[in-house]
Design a protein around this motif. Sequence first.
Motif, PDB file in Angstrom:
ATOM      1  N   ILE A 276     -23.293   9.520  -3.299  1.00  0.00           N
ATOM      2  CA  ILE A 276     -24.247  10.527  -2.833  1.00  0.00           C
ATOM      3  C   ILE A 276     -23.470  11.695  -2.245  1.00  0.00           C
ATOM      4  N   LYS A 277     -23.546  12.834  -2.873  1.00  0.00           N
ATOM      5  CA  LYS A 277     -22.730  13.988  -2.490  1.00  0.00           C
ATOM      6  C   LYS A 277     -23.450  14.847  -1.451  1.00  0.00           C
ATOM      7  N   LEU A 278     -23.684  14.265  -0.299  1.00  0.00           N
ATOM      8  CA  LEU A 278     -24.277  15.019   0.799  1.00  0.00           C
ATOM      9  C   LEU A 278     -23.355  14.921   2.007  1.00  0.00           C
ATOM     10  N   PRO A 279     -22.887  16.057   2.534  1.00  0.00           N
ATOM     11  CA  PRO A 279     -21.926  16.008   3.642  1.00  0.00           C
ATOM     12  C   PRO A 279     -22.486  15.367   4.901  1.00  0.00           C
ATOM     13  N   GLU A 280     -23.813  15.419   5.076  1.00  0.00           N
ATOM     14  CA  GLU A 280     -24.401  14.843   6.284  1.00  0.00           C
ATOM     15  C   GLU A 280     -24.207  13.333   6.358  1.00  0.00           C
TER      16      GLU A 280
ATOM     17  N   ALA B 177     -30.133  26.883  -8.173  1.00  0.00           N
ATOM     18  CA  ALA B 177     -29.231  27.098  -7.037  1.00  0.00           C
ATOM     19  C   ALA B 177     -27.977  27.858  -7.453  1.00  0.00           C
ATOM     20  N   GLY B 178     -28.150  28.824  -8.362  1.00  0.00           N
ATOM     21  CA  GLY B 178     -27.025  29.638  -8.790  1.00  0.00           C
ATOM     22  C   GLY B 178     -26.148  28.993  -9.844  1.00  0.00           C
ATOM     23  N   GLU B 179     -26.507  27.811 -10.307  1.00  0.00           N
ATOM     24  CA  GLU B 179     -25.712  27.111 -11.312  1.00  0.00           C
ATOM     25  C   GLU B 179     -26.518  26.986 -12.602  1.00  0.00           C
ATOM     26  N   ARG B 180     -25.830  27.228 -13.728  1.00  0.00           N
ATOM     27  CA  ARG B 180     -26.475  27.091 -15.033  1.00  0.00           C
ATOM     28  C   ARG B 180     -25.737  26.037 -15.839  1.00  0.00           C
ATOM     29  N   GLY B 181     -26.503  25.155 -16.459  1.00  0.00           N
ATOM     30  CA  GLY B 181     -25.882  24.117 -17.258  1.00  0.00           C
ATOM     31  C   GLY B 181     -26.915  23.158 -17.805  1.00  0.00           C
ATOM     32  N   VAL B 182     -26.416  22.047 -18.340  1.00  0.00           N
ATOM     33  CA  VAL B 182     -27.268  21.032 -18.956  1.00  0.00           C
ATOM     34  C   VAL B 182     -27.441  19.874 -17.976  1.00  0.00           C
ATOM     35  N   VAL B 183     -28.683  19.452 -17.803  1.00  0.00           N
ATOM     36  CA  VAL B 183     -28.986  18.356 -16.880  1.00  0.00           C
ATOM     37  C   VAL B 183     -28.423  17.051 -17.442  1.00  0.00           C
ATOM     38  N   GLN B 184     -27.605  16.373 -16.638  1.00  0.00           N
ATOM     39  CA  GLN B 184     -27.008  15.102 -17.043  1.00  0.00           C
ATOM     40  C   GLN B 184     -27.694  13.901 -16.390  1.00  0.00           C
ATOM     41  N   GLU B 185     -28.177  14.112 -15.176  1.00  0.00           N
ATOM     42  CA  GLU B 185     -28.789  12.986 -14.457  1.00  0.00           C
ATOM     43  C   GLU B 185     -29.649  13.530 -13.324  1.00  0.00           C
ATOM     44  N   VAL B 186     -30.771  12.863 -13.095  1.00  0.00           N
ATOM     45  CA  VAL B 186     -31.649  13.198 -11.973  1.00  0.00           C
ATOM     46  C   VAL B 186     -31.941  11.903 -11.222  1.00  0.00           C
ATOM     47  N   ASP B 187     -31.561  11.850  -9.941  1.00  0.00           N
ATOM     48  CA  ASP B 187     -31.886  10.668  -9.148  1.00  0.00           C
ATOM     49  C   ASP B 187     -32.674  11.087  -7.919  1.00  0.00           C
ATOM     50  N   LEU B 188     -32.807  10.185  -6.985  1.00  0.00           N
ATOM     51  CA  LEU B 188     -33.673  10.442  -5.840  1.00  0.00           C
ATOM     52  C   LEU B 188     -33.146  11.560  -4.951  1.00  0.00           C
TER      53      LEU B 188
ATOM     54  N   VAL C 226     -30.089  13.814  -5.781  1.00  0.00           N
ATOM     55  CA  VAL C 226     -29.375  14.947  -6.361  1.00  0.00           C
ATOM     56  C   VAL C 226     -29.679  15.074  -7.850  1.00  0.00           C
ATOM     57  N   THR C 227     -29.363  16.260  -8.364  1.00  0.00           N
ATOM     58  CA  THR C 227     -29.439  16.533  -9.798  1.00  0.00           C
ATOM     59  C   THR C 227     -28.046  16.915 -10.287  1.00  0.00           C
ATOM     60  N   HIS C 228     -27.601  16.273 -11.362  1.00  0.00           N
ATOM     61  CA  HIS C 228     -26.277  16.529 -11.925  1.00  0.00           C
ATOM     62  C   HIS C 228     -26.418  17.505 -13.092  1.00  0.00           C
ATOM     63  N   ILE C 229     -25.683  18.613 -13.007  1.00  0.00           N
ATOM     64  CA  ILE C 229     -25.711  19.643 -14.051  1.00  0.00           C
ATOM     65  C   ILE C 229     -24.286  19.870 -14.541  1.00  0.00           C
ATOM     66  N   GLU C 230     -24.099  19.861 -15.846  1.00  0.00           N
ATOM     67  CA  GLU C 230     -22.772  20.057 -16.430  1.00  0.00           C
ATOM     68  C   GLU C 230     -22.728  21.381 -17.173  1.00  0.00           C
ATOM     69  N   THR C 231     -21.639  22.119 -16.935  1.00  0.00           N
ATOM     70  CA  THR C 231     -21.459  23.392 -17.620  1.00  0.00           C
ATOM     71  C   THR C 231     -19.974  23.682 -17.779  1.00  0.00           C
TER      72      THR C 231
ATOM     73  N   VAL D 262     -23.240  19.047  -8.662  1.00  0.00           N
ATOM     74  CA  VAL D 262     -24.195  18.129  -8.034  1.00  0.00           C
ATOM     75  C   VAL D 262     -25.033  18.949  -7.062  1.00  0.00           C
ATOM     76  N   VAL D 263     -26.308  19.102  -7.385  1.00  0.00           N
ATOM     77  CA  VAL D 263     -27.203  19.952  -6.598  1.00  0.00           C
ATOM     78  C   VAL D 263     -28.179  19.066  -5.833  1.00  0.00           C
ATOM     79  N   PRO D 264     -28.228  19.160  -4.507  1.00  0.00           N
ATOM     80  CA  PRO D 264     -29.216  18.381  -3.745  1.00  0.00           C
ATOM     81  C   PRO D 264     -30.635  18.744  -4.174  1.00  0.00           C
ATOM     82  N   ASN D 265     -31.494  17.765  -4.243  1.00  0.00           N
ATOM     83  CA  ASN D 265     -32.855  18.000  -4.718  1.00  0.00           C
ATOM     84  C   ASN D 265     -33.650  18.918  -3.795  1.00  0.00           C
ATOM     85  N   HIS D 266     -33.307  18.926  -2.505  1.00  0.00           N
ATOM     86  CA  HIS D 266     -34.045  19.828  -1.618  1.00  0.00           C
ATOM     87  C   HIS D 266     -33.721  21.288  -1.946  1.00  0.00           C
TER      88      HIS D 266
END
Length: 262
Positions: free
Chosen positions: A140-144, A222-233, A235-240, A246-250
């Motif tokens: 989970i890529k959240l610094p908190e 969120a300023g990122e453009r790419g292809v969605v690789q995975e969506v979980d509870l 984060v959303t993973h986008i590859e470009t 890794v973009v937090p869902n919030h």
Amino acid sequence: MSAAQISVPEFLLNVPYRIWLALGVLLLGLVLAYLTGVINRRLLRRAGVPEVIEGTAFERTAREFDTSTVRILAKLSSYFILAVTVIVALTVADVNYLEQFWSGVAAFLPRLFVAVVVFIVGIVVGDKAELLVAERLRGIKLPELGVLPTLVKYSVVYVATLIALGQVGVQTLALIVLLAAYAFALVLFAALATKDLVASAAAGVFLLLRQPYGIGDEVRVAGERGVVQEVDLFVTHIETDGEEHVVPNHAVFREGIVLIRD
């Protein structure tokens, strides 16, 4: 008969039988303490304790002193038996002027032993809990979330410390007040530290239910453009261009998403 004329056997015969009995108790206690340490060390190893605590901070510190957690616990049990043996031997020897002192020591020693063991176990369990939580949250890529493993560790150590203090006679009311204050601070800190995590989870539930985009869709978020690789509870993973974002869902929920159609 002068003192110089007393032979060694006669001198030994003049030693009170209580002293001989006390020496016998000491000798028996030494043997029992040694056997207790050996047996406990083997039991802990057969129970898989070394593998469970491998990599914990306490175990690493023990290794630096050329020992291990298992050896420390085994030695503590040996020292406990030895201390009890000394008390029994002094009692058998009828050392009356120390009777009150040793009776107090005899009552306090078992509680002190339990307190030390509880504290050590608390440190070891806290270290292990920190490693397990860190391992679970690694994806989970959240610094908190970086503070949560440490928080779990010191929570376990704190509870173990309270139990240990209770064993040595610290007032129960003070322990309850300290525990309540700590629990309140823990809840408050956890709420502040995980507010973005809760927001991401809520947004993730919405995204998973509504599915405004799916795997393989090209999006800009969120300023990122790419292809969605995975969506979980969370984060959303986008590859470009060979990079994965890794973009937090919030952030997705707050800033919106642009679905790109060629």
